[in-house]
Design an enzyme around this catalytic site. Structure first.
Site, PDB file in Angstrom:
ATOM      1  CB  VAL A 515      23.004  50.093  68.457  1.00 42.35           C
ATOM      2  CG1 VAL A 515      24.392  49.703  68.932  1.00 42.35           C
ATOM      3  CG2 VAL A 515      22.887  49.939  66.965  1.00 42.35           C
ATOM      4  CE  LYS A 529      22.758  47.860  63.117  1.00 44.32           C
ATOM      5  NZ  LYS A 529      23.212  49.168  63.353  1.00 44.32           N
ATOM      6  CG  ASP A 625      22.410  53.737  54.918  1.00 42.20           C
ATOM      7  OD1 ASP A 625      22.192  54.859  54.423  1.00 42.20           O
ATOM      8  OD2 ASP A 625      21.798  53.296  55.896  1.00 42.20           O
TER       9      ASP A 625
END
Ligand SMILES: *[C@@H]1O[C@H](CO)[C@@H](O)[C@H](O)[C@H]1NC(C)=O
Ligand SMILES: *[C@@H]1O[C@H](CO)[C@@H](O)[C@H](O)[C@H]1NC(C)=O
Ligand SMILES: *[C@@H]1O[C@H](CO)[C@@H](O)[C@H](O)[C@H]1NC(C)=O
Ligand SMILES: *[C@@H]1O[C@H](CO)[C@@H](O)[C@H](O)[C@H]1NC(C)=O
Ligand SMILES: *[C@@H]1O[C@H](CO)[C@@H](O)[C@H](O)[C@H]1NC(C)=O
Ligand SMILES: *[C@@H]1O[C@H](CO)[C@@H](O)[C@H](O)[C@H]1NC(C)=O
Ligand SMILES: *[C@@H]1O[C@H](CO)[C@@H](O)[C@H](O)[C@H]1NC(C)=O
Ligand SMILES: *[C@@H]1O[C@H](CO)[C@@H](O)[C@H](O)[C@H]1NC(C)=O
Ligand SMILES: *[C@@H]1O[C@H](CO)[C@@H](O)[C@H](O)[C@H]1NC(C)=O
Ligand SMILES: *[C@@H]1O[C@H](CO)[C@@H](O)[C@H](O)[C@H]1NC(C)=O
Ligand SMILES: *[C@@H]1O[C@H](CO)[C@@H](O)[C@H](O)[C@H]1NC(C)=O
Ligand SMILES: *[C@@H]1O[C@H](CO)[C@@H](O)[C@H](O)[C@H]1NC(C)=O
Length: 785
Positions: A515, A529, A625
């Site tokens: 990023v 990103k 995540d």
């Protein structure tokens, strides 16, 4: 089949069964009247460990090894190997027995190939070897008292690749004996590999990882006795599983550790990947959970890929041979044991002029490589001069020329890494190869000539097509922000390159790519990103991105746009000035510690964001995540969940994307004691009611059975204090026994970690269990409501 045959078959079967039980009920001792051969094993008294012959993977070799008993750990997990370098091929005609006061392994021809090697003076009489429940195999003199006398020999003094609780890693200054962990060569060869974990031989109390005992590539930093952590392993703050202690005196220095909950099954392993791993057995899923590993990045392992190999953090395969090279040992390479390295496909002209068609060697340009080890700098002012110096020295394999001058490499190239194109550390390396590696092969040449000589009209049509294609592409990408997809902006690559000053300011990297910070012409600040290895085509990518674009919530990071050009895929987000939650929580350098009120609001906001993802938006999304790194904070420290929807976009297996979350937390059952769980930096400044609420919710969220866990909507309600009525079933609690108080312990599983209670309307996306619990006690300790 007649009755008699049947009878004898039954008899035989009974005998076999009997034999089998006999093997299972094996004693824990090898003594004068008892040896080990074939499939016989000994089992420790409490049936924790078992010792006998084993065969690693598809290897045809047998070794004497120690593993957890199958009742405890259903996957064969070898923790110690005796004859690491001297295998046998027939376990039935080999035997491990006591001989002259030593424990000795004899091979098929009755030759001793491994021994405890005690001189006969120390073992005047006969001896016996006992396998203990802690995984230590001890050799004692026959008749000696186990509780008073030291063993003659013990496997804990000869560790292999596994460090079990109670064992020591360090050294003895009197005997010069080192206690180190050494990786296996490969998953099928327990012989000592190149990677070792050692206590700093120079005397500091830091652990170091070495390549070939000589090149250090990781350090734990010094041990801090007061906070009981290694200085460069701050995540140990969250450790409530391992109780480390450091012992140092005139004779010896070592670390050892115990488990706060002795029922936990846990181990450290120096893995063939060159990483030290901390693993915990999860009964629930019957697998080892990777709790922690270092170095975190695979390519930080020194020379992981061997000579002329190149490490790539991005692709799922960590190692590749350079162009013009192939693996030396393909079989090892398949087992992900890369240290054998690569060899040239074609000899160089300077080495063997006959094989290279008499053509001079050439150099292959390789962009954004890391600098290989053992660089030599040469005083030459020009690029051509640099090249000719290398060309004229047959052992020069590569050169590089940049602002800092000319560098050459002699002999094999080590520790190479293919960096991402944006990495500013990258150099352009020129690799020496035989001329024939630079084909066009002859047949192709013919083809080219044919085309050139072919009809001019054909060429014109071709050119026309190319022009049309280029024009169309231009139309699509020019005029920044003019091509709009839904509410998203389709950025051109050049636009983002300018905005990020050629991707110079890196904010971080995750499982999906790096990023970068950037500023748009309207002076709004963005985070770009760069997605790595996107498998999807452009159309599919745009579809997925526009789905993500429709998901908008105050607690989710807003996607502003994307870029899709050629193979380049990027996502453009709002920039979050306060970084990620983990940097706020775990990095001590910050002068201001987040206060309780802020922390509570962050928890609540994060829950709201997830609840929206799970329940409110049209295409529900599994985040897969959730971790502090993915919770970003805006100017007012409001939380915003990042990286949702990316797993599908990148189309990778979840397990390989997830940068494992490994942390532990601890929650007390004693309501009055709840303040003891608070971050000590807050000095007890917290709303006890809120703290209690959070602790309860956390307990509910880690229930083994998904049906017992609250939905994210319920979590939000409870945290908002709206609902104390519709409480989910009281959790069965889990404890860890500390010194004086009982604790609940839970931890978030790696590789399949998610936020609590994930849902999906998309049946093809499998919802995996979120959090998993170390060990359950039968007794229940309900939390009073
Ligand atoms: C221990 O030694 C005694 C006498 O030396 C012997 O009788 C006995 O069998 C030995 N025991 C084992 C287990 O070797
Ligand atoms: C070996 O000898 C010991 C002591 O003499 C005895 O207790 C044990 O049962 C014997 N083991 C076997 C397998 O005969
Ligand atoms: C072991 O052999 C089996 C059967 O030949 C094969 O399917 C498997 O992939 C092999 N495993 C490894 C690690 O090579
Ligand atoms: C046993 O070991 C010896 C010494 O290493 C070796 O020479 C011999 O060939 C081995 N026997 C067999 C059958 O492998
Ligand atoms: C025992 O000694 C031999 C010869 O000195 C050596 O090769 C072998 O590695 C030693 N074995 C162990 C287990 O230390
Ligand atoms: C071993 O030593 C302990 C402590 O001195 C003693 O209590 C025990 O009886 C001894 N056991 C044997 C078998 O001699
Ligand atoms: C240990 O190593 C030191 C220095 O390397 C040496 O002086 C000493 O003799 C060694 N001691 C033993 C027991 O080998
Ligand atoms: C240990 O000290 C020596 C001499 O000071 C130094 O050359 C070596 O690099 C040090 N080793 C480590 C691992 O720090
Ligand atoms: C490891 O180091 C030794 C010398 O210490 C050297 O002989 C050996 O070649 C090295 N191994 C590799 C794979 O470089
Ligand atoms: C941790 O280990 C130390 C040293 O072995 C021990 O004194 C201490 O009681 C242990 N702490 C806990 C909580 O088990
Ligand atoms: C060091 O070893 C000697 C001899 O084995 C022993 O007498 C002494 O007590 C040991 N010192 C420490 C601090 O353990
Ligand atoms: C040189 O290459 C030729 C053809 O490949 C081969 O026959 C010869 O053995 C090679 N000579 C050397 C010294 O490697």
């Amino acid at each position: 089949m007649d009755a008699k045959t049947k009878q004898s078959l039954v008899l035989l079967l009974c005998l076999c069964l009997h034999l089998k039980t006999h093997v299972c009920l094996a004693a824990d001792t090898i003594a004068a009247n008892r040896s080990l051969s074939g499939d016989q094993t000994i089992v420790s008294a409490g049936k924790v460990f078992e010792l006998g012959f084993f065969k690693p993977g598809n290897s045809s070799n047998y070794y004497i090894g120690m593993w957890y008993s199958k009742q405890l750990v259903s996957l064969e997990t070898i923790v110690w190997v005796a004859n690491r370098e001297t295998p046998v091929s027939d376990r039935f005609s080999s035997v491990l027995r006591i001989s002259d006061g030593n424990l000795v392994l004899f091979n098929e021809s009755n030759t001793p190939i491994w021994s405890t090697n005690l001189t006969s003076t120390t073992t005047s009489g006969s001896a016996q070897a006992v396998l203990l429940d802690n995984g230590n195999l001890v050799l004692r003199a026959n008749g000696s008292n186990a509780s008073t006398s030291e063993p003659l020999w013990q496997s804990f003094d000869h560790p292999a690749h596994t460090w079990l609780p109670g064992a020591r890693i360090g050294f003895n200054t009197v005997t010069n004996q080192t206690l180190i962990l050494t990786s296996w060569k490969s998953s099928e060869d327990p012989a000592p590999g190149l990677f070792t974990l050692e206590l700093d031989p120079n005397g500091s109390n830091a652990y170091l990882i070495f390549w070939n005992r000589s090149r250090q590539y990781w350090s734990s930093g010094a041990w801090d006795e007061k906070s009981r952590i290694f200085s460069w392993v701050p995540e140990m703050r969250l450790n409530y599983i391992y109780n480390f202690s450091y012992v140092t005196n005139k004779n010896e220095s070592y670390f050892t550790y115990s488990l706060y909950n002795p029922k936990t099954i846990s181990r450290f392993v120096m893995h063939t990947s060159g990483q030290i791993q901390q693993l915990t057995w999860l009964e629930i899923s019957s697998q080892w959970n990777l709790f922690w590993n270092q170095p975190r990045k695979q390519c930080e392992v020194y020379d992981l890929c061997g000579a002329f190999g190149s490490c790539n953090e991005v692709s799922p395969v960590s190692c590749n041979c350079l162009t013009g090279f192939e693996p030396k040992l393909q079989r090892d390479w398949n087992l992900q044991a890369y240290s054998g390295g690569c060899k040239r496909k074609t000899p160089l002209h300077c080495e063997n002029a006959t094989s290279a068609d008499g053509k001079q060697d050439q150099f292959l340009k390789m962009a954004t490589m890391s600098s290989p080890a053992n660089e030599q700098s040469v005083k030459v002012e020009t690029f051509a001069g640099c090249e000719s110096i290398c060309l004229n020295n047959c052992s020069c394999t590569a050169y590089a020329y940049n602002s800092s001058g000319c560098s050459i490499w002699i002999g094999e190239l080590f520790n190479l890494q293919q960096l991402t194109s944006s990495d500013s550390q990258g150099i352009t390396l020129y690799l020496r190869l035989a001329a024939s590696e630079f084909k066009s092969p002859k047949s192709n040449k013919g083809l080219i000539v044919g085309v050139v000589a072919g009809s001019a009209a054909g060429i014109a049509i071709l050119l026309g097509l190319i022009v049309v294609v280029i024009l169309r592409q231009r139309k699509r990408v020019t005029g920044m922000g003019k091509a709009v997809e839904g509410s998203l902006v389709a950025f051109g690559y050049r636009d983002l390159q300018d905005a990020t000053k050629n991707f110079s300011e890196k904010l971080g990297g995750g499982g999906f790519g790096s990023v970068f910070k950037g500023t748009l012409p309207d002076s709004s600040v963005i985070a770009v990103k760069k997605l790595e290895s996107v498998s999807q085509g452009e159309k599919q990518f745009r579809t997925e991105v526009s789905t993500i674009g429709t998901i908008q919530h105050v607690n989710l990071v807003r996607l502003r746009g994307f870029c899709s050009e050629g193979t380049k895929r990027m996502l453009v987000y709002d920039y979050m000035p306060n970084g990620s939650l983990d940097s706020q929580l775990f990095h001590d350098m910050r002068p201001n510690v987040l206060d309780w009120k802020t922390r509570y609001q962050i928890a609540l906001g994060t829950a709201r964001g997830l609840a929206y993802l799970h329940e409110k938006c049209r295409d529900c999304i599994i985040h897969c995540d959730i971790k502090p790194e993915n919770i970003l904070l805006d100017t007012e420290l409001g939380p915003k969940v990042a990286d949702f929807g990316l797993a599908k976009l990148v189309g990778r297996e979840f397990s390989s994307v997830l940068t494992t979350m490994r942390g532990t937390s601890q929650i007390s059952t004693a309501e009055t004691d709840v303040l003891s769980l608070l971050d000590p930096r807050l000095d007890g400044n917290a709303d006890v009611q809120e703290l209690t609420r959070i602790c309860r919710v956390a307990c509910w969220c880690v229930q083994d059975d998904e049906a017992h866990r609250p939905s994210m909507g319920q979590v939000v309600q409870i945290l908002e204090g709206v609902s104390d009525v519709n409480l989910p079933p009281i959790p069965r609690s889990l404890h860890v026994l500390g010194d004086d108080q009982e604790h609940i312990i839970f931890f978030t599983e790696s590789s399949s970690s998610q936020s609590s209670h994930q849902r999906s309307n998309n049946n093809s996306t499998k919802s995996t269990t979120s959090s998993t619990i170390s060990k359950r006690y039968e007794e229940e300790h309900p939390i009073n409501t």
